[in-house]
Design an enzyme around this catalytic site. Sequence first.
Site, PDB file in Angstrom:
ATOM      1  N   ARG A 152       0.854  -1.178   0.000  1.00 46.89           N
ATOM      2  CA  ARG A 152       0.000   0.000   0.000  1.00 46.89           C
ATOM      3  C   ARG A 152       0.900   1.240   0.000  1.00 46.89           C
ATOM      4  O   ARG A 152       2.050   1.179   0.438  1.00 46.89           O
ATOM      5  CB  ARG A 152      -0.900   0.033   1.231  1.00 46.89           C
ATOM      6  CG  ARG A 152      -1.805  -1.191   1.395  1.00 46.89           C
ATOM      7  CD  ARG A 152      -2.608  -1.090   2.684  1.00 46.89           C
ATOM      8  NE  ARG A 152      -3.526  -2.217   2.862  1.00 46.89           N
ATOM      9  CZ  ARG A 152      -3.246  -3.317   3.559  1.00 46.89           C
ATOM     10  NH1 ARG A 152      -2.049  -3.452   4.134  1.00 46.89           N
ATOM     11  NH2 ARG A 152      -4.128  -4.286   3.668  1.00 46.89           N
ATOM     12  N   LYS A 176      -1.926  -2.682   8.128  1.00 53.58           N
ATOM     13  CA  LYS A 176      -3.058  -2.200   8.908  1.00 53.58           C
ATOM     14  C   LYS A 176      -3.159  -2.956  10.224  1.00 53.58           C
ATOM     15  O   LYS A 176      -2.901  -4.149  10.286  1.00 53.58           O
ATOM     16  CB  LYS A 176      -4.354  -2.378   8.104  1.00 53.58           C
ATOM     17  CG  LYS A 176      -4.477  -1.437   6.909  1.00 53.58           C
ATOM     18  CD  LYS A 176      -5.821  -1.625   6.223  1.00 53.58           C
ATOM     19  CE  LYS A 176      -5.998  -0.639   5.080  1.00 53.58           C
ATOM     20  NZ  LYS A 176      -7.305  -0.791   4.403  1.00 53.58           N
ATOM     21  N   HIS A 249      -2.517   2.177  -6.234  1.00 49.57           N
ATOM     22  CA  HIS A 249      -3.278   0.999  -5.823  1.00 49.57           C
ATOM     23  C   HIS A 249      -3.542   0.063  -6.997  1.00 49.57           C
ATOM     24  O   HIS A 249      -3.736  -1.144  -6.799  1.00 49.57           O
ATOM     25  CB  HIS A 249      -4.602   1.415  -5.171  1.00 49.57           C
ATOM     26  CG  HIS A 249      -5.006   0.554  -4.027  1.00 49.57           C
ATOM     27  ND1 HIS A 249      -4.295   0.484  -2.831  1.00 49.57           N
ATOM     28  CD2 HIS A 249      -6.029  -0.315  -3.873  1.00 49.57           C
ATOM     29  CE1 HIS A 249      -4.875  -0.368  -2.017  1.00 49.57           C
ATOM     30  NE2 HIS A 249      -5.928  -0.872  -2.616  1.00 49.57           N
ATOM     31  N   ARG A 252      -0.943  -2.477  -6.940  1.00 47.00           N
ATOM     32  CA  ARG A 252      -1.235  -3.510  -5.932  1.00 47.00           C
ATOM     33  C   ARG A 252      -2.241  -4.517  -6.503  1.00 47.00           C
ATOM     34  O   ARG A 252      -2.091  -5.727  -6.346  1.00 47.00           O
ATOM     35  CB  ARG A 252      -1.772  -2.842  -4.665  1.00 47.00           C
ATOM     36  CG  ARG A 252      -2.180  -3.789  -3.532  1.00 47.00           C
ATOM     37  CD  ARG A 252      -2.504  -2.954  -2.297  1.00 47.00           C
ATOM     38  NE  ARG A 252      -3.274  -3.659  -1.313  1.00 47.00           N
ATOM     39  CZ  ARG A 252      -2.782  -4.419  -0.329  1.00 47.00           C
ATOM     40  NH1 ARG A 252      -1.470  -4.587  -0.254  1.00 47.00           N
ATOM     41  NH2 ARG A 252      -3.557  -5.000   0.559  1.00 47.00           N
ATOM     42  N   HIS A 275      -4.030  -9.104   3.875  1.00 47.92           N
ATOM     43  CA  HIS A 275      -5.462  -9.167   4.133  1.00 47.92           C
ATOM     44  C   HIS A 275      -5.734  -9.958   5.403  1.00 47.92           C
ATOM     45  O   HIS A 275      -5.042 -10.946   5.694  1.00 47.92           O
ATOM     46  CB  HIS A 275      -6.187  -9.825   2.962  1.00 47.92           C
ATOM     47  CG  HIS A 275      -6.305  -8.931   1.759  1.00 47.92           C
ATOM     48  ND1 HIS A 275      -6.630  -9.398   0.506  1.00 47.92           N
ATOM     49  CD2 HIS A 275      -6.147  -7.586   1.623  1.00 47.92           C
ATOM     50  CE1 HIS A 275      -6.670  -8.383  -0.345  1.00 47.92           C
ATOM     51  NE2 HIS A 275      -6.378  -7.283   0.305  1.00 47.92           N
ATOM     52  N   TYR A 284      -9.952 -10.825  -6.578  1.00 44.91           N
ATOM     53  CA  TYR A 284      -8.945 -11.029  -7.619  1.00 44.91           C
ATOM     54  C   TYR A 284      -9.155 -12.340  -8.363  1.00 44.91           C
ATOM     55  O   TYR A 284      -8.781 -12.459  -9.524  1.00 44.91           O
ATOM     56  CB  TYR A 284      -7.539 -10.971  -7.013  1.00 44.91           C
ATOM     57  CG  TYR A 284      -7.250  -9.633  -6.379  1.00 44.91           C
ATOM     58  CD1 TYR A 284      -7.052  -8.508  -7.167  1.00 44.91           C
ATOM     59  CD2 TYR A 284      -7.193  -9.479  -5.003  1.00 44.91           C
ATOM     60  CE1 TYR A 284      -6.809  -7.270  -6.600  1.00 44.91           C
ATOM     61  CE2 TYR A 284      -6.951  -8.249  -4.422  1.00 44.91           C
ATOM     62  CZ  TYR A 284      -6.758  -7.151  -5.228  1.00 44.91           C
ATOM     63  OH  TYR A 284      -6.526  -5.921  -4.669  1.00 44.91           O
TER      64      TYR A 284
END
Length: 303
Positions: A152, A176, A249, A252, A275, A284
Amino acid sequence: MNKVYEQAVQEFLSACELQKGYSPHTIETYRFALMEFLDYFIAEYGVKPEINAIEPADIRPFLGYLHDKGLSKKSLRVKIAAVKSFFKFAFRQSWIDRNPAAIVSTPKAEKKLPSFLQPGEIESLMDSFDASSPGGARNIAIAELLYSSGLRVSELIHLPMQDLDMHAGTVRVMGKGKKERIVPIGQKAIEALETYLALRSNLTMLETSKPEGKVFLSDRGKVMNPSVVYRIIRRAMNPVTESPQKSPHVLRHTFATHLLDNGADISSVSEMLGHSSLSATQVYTHVSVDRLKQAYQKAHPRA
């Protein structure tokens, strides 16, 4: 209490403004939606509605009425949300004996597939940078690392020097929720990083020799602003792709899509993306399946 519909709507909107603090835009959106419901009801039944007599079967066709007007699913969701909020309020005010909108389902949000670049577009993108200058070398290193490791933007600009292991070909990322992960770096990205790091000290004399410094520096030797990274990538993408989205992004997304297209298992890709669950990575697989279907339709004689 059999309150007049328009009066009930006005009292509901006043409560939205004074009690809930909704913005003028939201209130106007709700007003328009509730007046559309009134128009629909009159067109359907020839009379104005008595709110205590409205049934769920009177509300469900409203979605079809809006759909026939060409509204998107997003707009449908907004309209039905206004109607549901109104009847919920009316029930709490004891204007109606039961909430007829409570069992009316909201249309599911449209799932937009992520934009990504084709392999040839990636090649063109990377070839578009001039690596002979410190800034140019930094820019191609940014693009290569984003595509190579799926970082990211926030992870990239705050990446410390000590978390970049060129010898092992890995990067340690704090994602995150302060969730740490180790992601491989491809050979092309390593070469771009080596070129950039050899020129990095020319960007500025500030902070460049400190091991605790960030990998990527602005032209003034400071932590890079996300908007600068967006500008670098967007400008580079403009001439090489017709993708509607042009941003870091997208690299990514491209990282994940190309891995899955070439046989990587979804759990590994999910781990590399950082994730929290496989469900976030499932989008995806939809991209890959859609591409397979397109290829099938074009190539199979009896498709």
